[in-house]
Design a protein around this motif. Sequence first.
Motif, PDB file in Angstrom:
ATOM      1  N   GLY A  74     -30.066   5.530  30.998  1.00 17.88           N
ATOM      2  CA  GLY A  74     -29.628   5.578  32.403  1.00 17.88           C
ATOM      3  C   GLY A  74     -27.899   5.599  32.490  1.00 17.88           C
ATOM      4  O   GLY A  74     -27.384   5.563  33.410  1.00 17.88           O
ATOM      5  N   LYS A  75     -27.410   5.470  31.475  1.00 18.26           N
ATOM      6  CA  LYS A  75     -25.975   5.414  31.367  1.00 18.26           C
ATOM      7  C   LYS A  75     -25.167   6.754  31.991  1.00 18.26           C
ATOM      8  O   LYS A  75     -24.183   6.364  32.669  1.00 18.26           O
ATOM      9  N   ASP A  76     -25.724   7.695  31.756  1.00 21.08           N
ATOM     10  CA  ASP A  76     -25.151   8.987  32.401  1.00 21.08           C
ATOM     11  C   ASP A  76     -26.358   9.515  32.957  1.00 21.08           C
ATOM     12  O   ASP A  76     -27.119  10.317  32.416  1.00 21.08           O
ATOM     13  N   PRO A  77     -26.393   9.607  34.236  1.00 14.92           N
ATOM     14  CA  PRO A  77     -27.282  10.150  35.168  1.00 14.92           C
ATOM     15  C   PRO A  77     -27.482  11.553  35.178  1.00 14.92           C
ATOM     16  O   PRO A  77     -28.505  12.297  35.044  1.00 14.92           O
ATOM     17  N   GLU A  78     -26.334  12.124  34.949  1.00 16.51           N
ATOM     18  CA  GLU A  78     -26.302  13.752  34.765  1.00 16.51           C
ATOM     19  C   GLU A  78     -27.187  14.221  33.529  1.00 16.51           C
ATOM     20  O   GLU A  78     -27.781  15.087  33.689  1.00 16.51           O
ATOM     21  N   LYS A  79     -26.588  13.726  32.580  1.00 18.44           N
ATOM     22  CA  LYS A  79     -27.383  13.798  31.190  1.00 18.44           C
ATOM     23  C   LYS A  79     -28.831  13.533  31.216  1.00 18.44           C
ATOM     24  O   LYS A  79     -29.586  14.513  30.833  1.00 18.44           O
ATOM     25  N   LEU A  80     -29.326  12.531  31.846  1.00 21.42           N
ATOM     26  CA  LEU A  80     -30.450  12.179  31.959  1.00 21.42           C
ATOM     27  C   LEU A  80     -31.372  13.199  32.688  1.00 21.42           C
ATOM     28  O   LEU A  80     -32.397  13.304  32.383  1.00 21.42           O
ATOM     29  N   PHE A  81     -30.702  13.543  34.078  1.00 22.07           N
ATOM     30  CA  PHE A  81     -31.605  14.538  34.722  1.00 22.07           C
ATOM     31  C   PHE A  81     -31.506  15.782  33.869  1.00 22.07           C
ATOM     32  O   PHE A  81     -32.639  16.363  34.165  1.00 22.07           O
ATOM     33  N   ALA A  82     -30.602  16.179  33.388  1.00 23.73           N
ATOM     34  CA  ALA A  82     -30.512  17.402  32.494  1.00 23.73           C
ATOM     35  C   ALA A  82     -31.481  17.384  31.748  1.00 23.73           C
ATOM     36  O   ALA A  82     -32.291  18.363  31.302  1.00 23.73           O
ATOM     37  N   GLN A  83     -32.002  16.172  30.679  1.00 22.79           N
ATOM     38  CA  GLN A  83     -32.652  16.146  29.754  1.00 22.79           C
ATOM     39  C   GLN A  83     -34.245  16.190  30.326  1.00 22.79           C
ATOM     40  O   GLN A  83     -34.989  16.727  29.742  1.00 22.79           O
ATOM     41  N   MET A  84     -34.342  15.618  31.541  1.00 24.89           N
ATOM     42  CA  MET A  84     -35.684  15.485  32.102  1.00 24.89           C
ATOM     43  C   MET A  84     -36.135  16.875  32.637  1.00 24.89           C
ATOM     44  O   MET A  84     -37.214  17.063  32.483  1.00 24.89           O
ATOM     45  N   LYS A  85     -34.917  17.659  33.173  1.00 29.24           N
ATOM     46  CA  LYS A  85     -35.380  19.055  33.857  1.00 29.24           C
ATOM     47  C   LYS A  85     -35.364  20.244  32.660  1.00 29.24           C
ATOM     48  O   LYS A  85     -35.476  21.589  32.949  1.00 29.24           O
ATOM     49  N   SER A 141     -32.012  21.962  32.381  1.00 31.35           N
ATOM     50  CA  SER A 141     -30.996  21.370  31.621  1.00 31.35           C
ATOM     51  C   SER A 141     -29.589  21.986  31.712  1.00 31.35           C
ATOM     52  O   SER A 141     -28.366  21.136  31.186  1.00 31.35           O
ATOM     53  N   ARG A 142     -29.263  23.014  32.154  1.00 35.14           N
ATOM     54  CA  ARG A 142     -28.002  23.733  32.488  1.00 35.14           C
ATOM     55  C   ARG A 142     -27.397  23.506  33.929  1.00 35.14           C
ATOM     56  O   ARG A 142     -26.477  24.110  34.319  1.00 35.14           O
ATOM     57  N   ILE A 143     -28.357  22.675  34.724  1.00 40.30           N
ATOM     58  CA  ILE A 143     -27.797  22.761  36.045  1.00 40.30           C
ATOM     59  C   ILE A 143     -26.519  22.169  36.372  1.00 40.30           C
ATOM     60  O   ILE A 143     -25.579  22.520  37.318  1.00 40.30           O
ATOM     61  N   TYR A 144     -25.938  21.178  35.699  1.00 34.32           N
ATOM     62  CA  TYR A 144     -24.791  20.630  35.824  1.00 34.32           C
ATOM     63  C   TYR A 144     -23.457  21.354  35.246  1.00 34.32           C
ATOM     64  O   TYR A 144     -22.371  21.337  35.754  1.00 34.32           O
ATOM     65  N   GLU A 145     -23.708  22.047  34.300  1.00 31.20           N
ATOM     66  CA  GLU A 145     -22.724  23.300  33.976  1.00 31.20           C
ATOM     67  C   GLU A 145     -22.589  24.044  34.879  1.00 31.20           C
ATOM     68  O   GLU A 145     -21.340  24.748  35.467  1.00 31.20           O
ATOM     69  N   ILE A 146     -23.820  24.615  35.732  1.00 32.98           N
ATOM     70  CA  ILE A 146     -23.541  25.453  36.822  1.00 32.98           C
ATOM     71  C   ILE A 146     -22.754  24.948  38.001  1.00 32.98           C
ATOM     72  O   ILE A 146     -22.000  25.559  38.645  1.00 32.98           O
ATOM     73  N   LYS A 147     -23.144  23.608  38.063  1.00 31.80           N
ATOM     74  CA  LYS A 147     -22.370  22.680  39.142  1.00 31.80           C
ATOM     75  C   LYS A 147     -21.007  22.658  38.930  1.00 31.80           C
ATOM     76  O   LYS A 147     -20.260  22.964  40.028  1.00 31.80           O
ATOM     77  N   GLU A 148     -20.620  22.510  37.643  1.00 32.12           N
ATOM     78  CA  GLU A 148     -19.103  22.592  37.575  1.00 32.12           C
ATOM     79  C   GLU A 148     -18.401  23.890  37.929  1.00 32.12           C
ATOM     80  O   GLU A 148     -17.298  24.017  38.243  1.00 32.12           O
ATOM     81  N   PHE A 149     -19.353  25.054  37.480  1.00 33.23           N
ATOM     82  CA  PHE A 149     -18.690  26.266  37.965  1.00 33.23           C
ATOM     83  C   PHE A 149     -18.360  26.590  39.505  1.00 33.23           C
ATOM     84  O   PHE A 149     -17.283  26.913  39.880  1.00 33.23           O
ATOM     85  N   LEU A 150     -19.531  26.102  40.064  1.00 29.68           N
ATOM     86  CA  LEU A 150     -19.508  26.362  41.515  1.00 29.68           C
ATOM     87  C   LEU A 150     -18.420  25.529  42.184  1.00 29.68           C
ATOM     88  O   LEU A 150     -17.671  26.075  42.974  1.00 29.68           O
ATOM     89  N   ILE A 151     -18.346  24.162  41.758  1.00 27.14           N
ATOM     90  CA  ILE A 151     -17.189  23.257  42.552  1.00 27.14           C
ATOM     91  C   ILE A 151     -15.839  23.540  42.185  1.00 27.14           C
ATOM     92  O   ILE A 151     -14.893  23.357  43.045  1.00 27.14           O
ATOM     93  N   ASN A 152     -15.527  24.565  41.115  1.00 28.45           N
ATOM     94  CA  ASN A 152     -14.415  24.805  40.953  1.00 28.45           C
ATOM     95  C   ASN A 152     -13.966  26.240  41.525  1.00 28.45           C
ATOM     96  O   ASN A 152     -12.793  26.886  41.679  1.00 28.45           O
ATOM     97  N   GLN A 153     -14.778  26.820  42.443  1.00 27.25           N
ATOM     98  CA  GLN A 153     -14.737  28.111  43.249  1.00 27.25           C
ATOM     99  C   GLN A 153     -14.005  27.600  44.634  1.00 27.25           C
ATOM    100  O   GLN A 153     -14.271  26.658  45.090  1.00 27.25           O
ATOM    101  N   PRO A 154     -12.839  28.267  44.883  1.00 27.27           N
ATOM    102  CA  PRO A 154     -12.095  27.941  46.094  1.00 27.27           C
ATOM    103  C   PRO A 154     -12.929  27.930  47.116  1.00 27.27           C
ATOM    104  O   PRO A 154     -12.589  27.471  48.492  1.00 27.27           O
TER     105      PRO A 154
END
Length: 181
Positions: A74-85, A141-154
Motif C-alpha cells: 500500500g505504499k503507492d495507492p495509485e500503483k496498487l489500484f492500477a495493479q488491481m484493475k 492499469s492505465r487509468i492513472y496515465e490517462i488521468k495525467e494526460f487529462l489534468i494537464n489539459q487547460p
Amino acid sequence: MCSRYLIIFGFVLIYTLNVTFAAYGDHKHRDPIDYTDDDVNRLFEQWEENDEDGSSKDDEDDPRKHQPKRPLTGKDPEKLFAQMKKGQATMLTALVAGNPTKRETEQIALIWWMGLRNALYDVHKFVGDDNKIVFGIDDGSRIYEIKEFLINQPECYEVIIDQQTFPGRGSKPTKSKLKEL
C-alpha cells in the motif's frame, strides 16, 4: 545362374529398404497436427533426455528469473489500484472548466479522445451534463496515465477516479483571473 543373382539382389534390395524406413520411424513422416498427447509427451521426454545440462537455454536468458518478486503493498495507492484493475474495464470522470455548453463539452471531449487514441489508449467517451465527460477504459492499469494526460489539459477542471478527485489545470486561476479579482 542369372536367376540366383537376381533373387539374391531382390532380397538385398528388400532388406535395405526395410532397414532404411524402419530407422526413420513412422513419426518422422507424420504431420504435427496429427500428433496425440502421448506423442507430444514422448517428444518432450526425448528432448529433456537430450538436453545437456538439464536446463533449457531460455531459462538462463529469462530476465524475469533474476527479478525479485514484489508483493502488492500500500505504499503507492495509485500503483496498487492500477495493479488491481489490470485487465478490467474502469471509468473516470472529467469535468470541464468554466461554464461550457453541451456542444463545447462535446468538442473538448472529442479533442481529448483523439489525443488519447493517438497515444494508443483504448478509451470510449460519453458526454454527460454540460461540463461532464465520462471515459471508459478497457484496461484499468492505465487509468492513472490517462488521468495525467487529462489534468494537464487547460480546459480540465478536475478528474474523478473511484471517488478521488484530482484538480486539473483549469481549476487553478490564471494571472488574468487574479488581476480581475
